[in-house]
Design a protein around this motif. Sequence first.
Motif: not given
Length: 546
Positions: A286-288, A379-381, A409-410, A427-432
Motif C-alpha cells: 500500500s505504501v509502495l 518506508f525509509g525511501g 509519514m502516513i 493504513l493507521f489501523v493496519v500499522a497499529t
Amino acid sequence: MTKDFNSKELEEKLFKRNFTKLGLDLNPVVSLSVGVFILIFSVYALININHAKVVFESVRDFIITNFDWVFILASNFFIIACLYFAFSNLGHVKIGGVHSKTEFSNFAWYSMLISAGMGIGLMFWSVGEPLWHSESIPPIFQHTNTTYSAMATTFFHWGFHPWGIYALISLALAFFAYNKNLPLSLRSVFYPLLGDKVFGLLGDIIDSLAVIATLFGLATSLGLGVQQINSGLNYLIGIPINVTMQVILIAIITFIATISVISGIDKGVRFLSELNIKLATVFMVSVLILGPTGYILRVFSNSLGLYLNDFLSSSFFISISDKSWQGSWSVFYLAWWISWSPFVGLFIARISKGRTIREFVLAVLVIPSLLSFIWLSVFGGTAIFINGESDGALFDVVRDNLPVALFEMITYLNIPTLLSGIFRVLLFVVATLLIISYFVTSSDSGSLVVDKITSGGKLKTPSAQRVFWAVLEGLVASVLLIIGGEKALQALQTAVISTGLPFALVLVVMSISLIKNLQISQKRQKRIRDINQFKKILEVINEEKK
C-alpha cells in the motif's frame, strides 16, 4: 568429540534436579536466581533510577569505546563461519539426523524467523533511521547521493551481520539439541568445552545469564514499543499518550500473548507469525503504491548495489579518532544483536529440525535480510522523499518524537482526495494492528524460550509455567515504565547491551567447537546415506531377479 545422549542419561544428569511439584517442571537454581536478580534490579531502579542510568551508560560507553574492534571483527567472523558451513561438505549435514522431518512449512518457518528476529524493530526504525542518516552523513558507504548512503548504512545495520549472528547461534543450539540429544538450552553449546560440568552449577549460571538477557531485552522492547502503539491509537481514536495508558496496553498485549503461549508454537506462535507477514505485505505494498513508487525502486536498487559493492570495506571499518558515530550506531547495534541472540537463536533452533545446514544457513542469512532491505527501502525511501518535499518537517518529528514518525509519514502520503480519509484511517489501523501483532509474537516466543531454558531444555512443559514467564515480561516492563518511564527502559537496554561483549567471545569459541562436531556428524551421516543408497540398489536388483 561430543557424545550423543539419550533421554535416560539426561534425566539422570539434569532433569532429575528439576522441581516437579505444584504443576511445575523447572530448574530451581536458574529460576530462583533469575527471580532474585530481577527483584534486586527493580528495587535498585526504584531507589535511584538516575544513578542506575548513569552507571549502566558508563559501562556501555567503556565497552563500546574500548572493545569496538571485538564486535566488528567477531561479527565478520560469524558471517565467514556461516558461509563455510553452507558451502563446504558440512552443508549436507541434516539437523536431527538423516531421517528427521521438518515440523513447519517454509512459509510458516520464514514467518516465525522474521517475527522473532527483528520484525518489531523494523516497524519502529524503518522511518527514523534512514532519515537520520540522510541528515547526518555516516562514515561508511560514502556516496555523492546522501539517500543511497543513508539507506546502505541502514541495510548494514539490519542485514547480513545481525542475521549471521542469529544463524550461527541457532545452528549450534539446534545441532547440539537434535543431533547430540543435549537439552535445548544455551548450556548445551558449551558441552565440548566443559563436558559434564554443563549439567551442574556452571550450566545453571550460563542459562541464568541467557534468561536475564532475554527477559530484560523483551521487557525493554515491549516498553519502548508500546509507546509506538500508544501513538498509533492516539492518531486513530485520540487515546491520550501517557504511562497509565501504556501500562494498560502492556496488560492487553500480555493477555493476548498468554493465550498464544498456551496454544504453543504449532498453533499460537505460527498463526500470529503468518498473520504478521500477511499484514506486513498489505501495508508495505500500500505504501509502495501510494508513495513515490519510482523513487522507492531507484533507492532500493542503487542502495543495494552500494551496500554489496562496499560491503567488505564498510564491514571492517573501525574508527580511530572520532568513535561517536560508530559507537552510537554500528557497534551499538552489534552489541544489541549479540545480547539478543540467545533468545532469537534458541527460538529459531526450536523450529528448524529437519533442515540441512546449507538450507538452514542460507535461509536464515539471506531471506530475512533481503525482505528487510525491501521493507526499509519502501518506508525509509518514502520518508526521505517526504522530508525533502516538506522542508525537513518529518525529520523534526523523528528527532523530537520517534514513536510517532511512522504515523506522521502516513499523513504526508499523496492519496487521492476522495479516498484520502478512508485510506489514511485504514493504513493507521493496519500499522497499529501490525505493531501489536509483532509485539505479541515477540512476547509469546520469548516466553516459550525462557520456559525452555528454565526447565533445563525440555521440549514439553506445563502451560502454567509458560504463562508465568509471559506475565513476568509484561510486569517488568510495566514496573519500569511506572518507576522511570523511558529513562528506566533505556537504562535496562544499556545493561542488556553490556552482556554483548562476553557473548561475542563465547560465540567465536562456540563456532570453532561447532565445526569440529559437524565434521564428525558429516562423516557419520554420509555413511548412513551411502548405506541407504546401497540398500535401494539391492532392492532394485532383487526386484529384477524376481
